[in-house]
Design an enzyme around this catalytic site. Structure first.
Site, PDB file in Angstrom:
ATOM      1  N   HIS A 124       1.034  -0.820  -0.006  1.00 53.40           N
ATOM      2  CA  HIS A 124       0.128   0.639  -0.186  1.00 53.40           C
ATOM      3  C   HIS A 124       0.949   1.546   0.261  1.00 53.40           C
ATOM      4  O   HIS A 124       0.819   2.276  -0.961  1.00 53.40           O
ATOM      5  CB  HIS A 124      -0.908  -0.252   0.828  1.00 53.40           C
ATOM      6  CG  HIS A 124      -1.660  -0.674   1.239  1.00 53.40           C
ATOM      7  ND1 HIS A 124      -2.294  -1.456   0.475  1.00 53.40           N
ATOM      8  CD2 HIS A 124      -1.440  -2.328   2.335  1.00 53.40           C
ATOM      9  CE1 HIS A 124      -2.786  -2.325   0.699  1.00 53.40           C
ATOM     10  NE2 HIS A 124      -3.066  -2.918   2.115  1.00 53.40           N
TER      11      HIS A 124
HETATM   12  O1  RIB Z   1      -5.246   0.195   4.450  1.00 55.04           O
HETATM   13  C1  RIB Z   1      -3.593   0.252   4.250  1.00 55.04           C
HETATM   14  C2  RIB Z   1      -2.867   1.328   5.343  1.00 55.04           C
HETATM   15  O2  RIB Z   1      -3.483   1.162   7.023  1.00 55.04           O
HETATM   16  C3  RIB Z   1      -1.764   1.728   4.995  1.00 55.04           C
HETATM   17  O3  RIB Z   1      -1.130   2.957   5.004  1.00 55.04           O
HETATM   18  C4  RIB Z   1      -1.144   0.163   6.085  1.00 55.04           C
HETATM   19  O4  RIB Z   1       0.042   1.221   6.852  1.00 55.04           O
HETATM   20  C5  RIB Z   1      -2.301   1.396   7.068  1.00 55.04           C
HETATM   21  O5  RIB Z   1      -1.991   2.386   7.632  1.00 55.04           O
END
Ligand code: RIB
Ligand code: CA
Length: 306
Positions: free
Chosen positions: A239
């Protein structure tokens, strides 16, 4: 060269994104602020310092921020990231102290000292960002742009929720903060689950085999973080590295301009990021496609850099 201040909640993927940034000439991280999200803010702060020190970047200041969302208690994701928030990777505890300023004061000072020059990267809940914008209402127009990991926009089959059926974790955690930031007028590039949950962007053991024999600190740490997620979650979701990648190669992701509604409150629709019919006001750039193969190739090649 992108001059970056980065608000994060490390977290395994925040840490992987930080390794990528430290190995990429297109980015100069001039400061980090930490927020409660994946883990309590004391832990996300220690984790940012742990990674920086281990990789010889302890000169980058870390300023601690919010211990909980604007008006609700924290609900962390340690069940996903491991009891230390970093896949129990065993990194030494840090020796460096935190910056004396609170995150929001640090963000305001960093931007006022360099109007128009700073790109804010946000890979956690937007609590600190909203607080900084409240503190200094001119901040949105003084930022070069805000690149954030957050939201699920139904632009691809993967654009569904990961904290609820409909909502992505960072937005869901603090929807009031996200609502304020999304309506602040700042130039937003939002990288959501539509692209970060694309299977082509997921790191697997096969990818790890390509780097495992390289004995550098960055590779050793990245391998441990990835191995934890592969072991407990089947593959390693990238992500936050995908949000950072916007600054490395803007051809990796496609963006569409859209008006986005963030749903506040505590009902079933909390944290939904809904694309509305465009009225040419408050449009934001939302990631709509990704070249996962090229992204992973870039990530692996960069962390192999000496
Ligand atoms: O949904 C994924 C996000 O939420 C990423 O940034 C993970 O590190 C959490 O912060
Ligand atoms: Ca994060």
């Amino acid at each position: 060269m992108n001059k970056v201040v980065w608000d994060m909640d490390p977290g395994i993927d925040d840490a992987l994104a930080l390794i990528l940034a430290l190995k990429s000439p297109e980015v100069r991280v001039v400061g980090i602020t930490t927020v409660a999200g994946n883990a309590p803010v004391e832990m996300t702060s220690v984790n940012a310092c742990r990674v920086l020190e281990y990789l010889g970047a302890a000169n980058i200041p870390v300023a601690r921020g919010a211990a909980h969302p604007l008006n609700r208690p924290l609900e962390d994701a340690l069940s996903y990231h491991g009891s230390d928030g970093l896949g129990n990777c065993g990194l030494p505890m840090p020796l460096t102290s935190l910056h004396p300023l609170k995150a929001w004061d640090f963000l305001v000072r960093s931007v006022l000292d360099a109007p128009g020059e700073v790109t804010l990267v946000a890979t956690g809940p937007l609590t600190n960002v909203a607080s900084a914008f409240k503190l200094q209402p001119k901040l949105p127009e003084l930022l070069a742009r805000l690149v954030l990991m957050g939201g699920a926009y139904s632009l691809t089959p993967y654009g569904k929720g990961n904290r609820t059926t409909f909502a992505e974790f960072n937005i869901w955690e603090d929807p009031e903060a996200a609502h304020m930031v999304f309506n602040s007028g700042v130039d937003i590039f939002a990288v959501g689950l539509d692209v970060t949950m694309d299977p082509s962007t997921c790191l697997s053991n096969q990818h790890l085999e390509q780097i495992r024999d390289r004995n550098t600190k960055a590779v050793r740490l990245a391998a441990q973080l990835v191995e934890y997620e592969v072991k407990y979650h089947g593959c390693c979701r990238m992500h936050d590295p995908l949000a950072l990648a916007v600054l490395l190669d803007d051809s990796l992701l496609d963006f569409t301009l859209a008006k986005v509604e963030v749903v506040k409150g505590n009902n079933w629709d909390r944290g939904i990021t809904r694309i509305l019919p465009s009225d040419n006001l408050q449009l934001i750039h939302v990631a709509s496609a990704v070249d996962g193969h090229r992204f992973l190739k870039l990530f692996l090649s960069r962390i192999l850099e000496e």
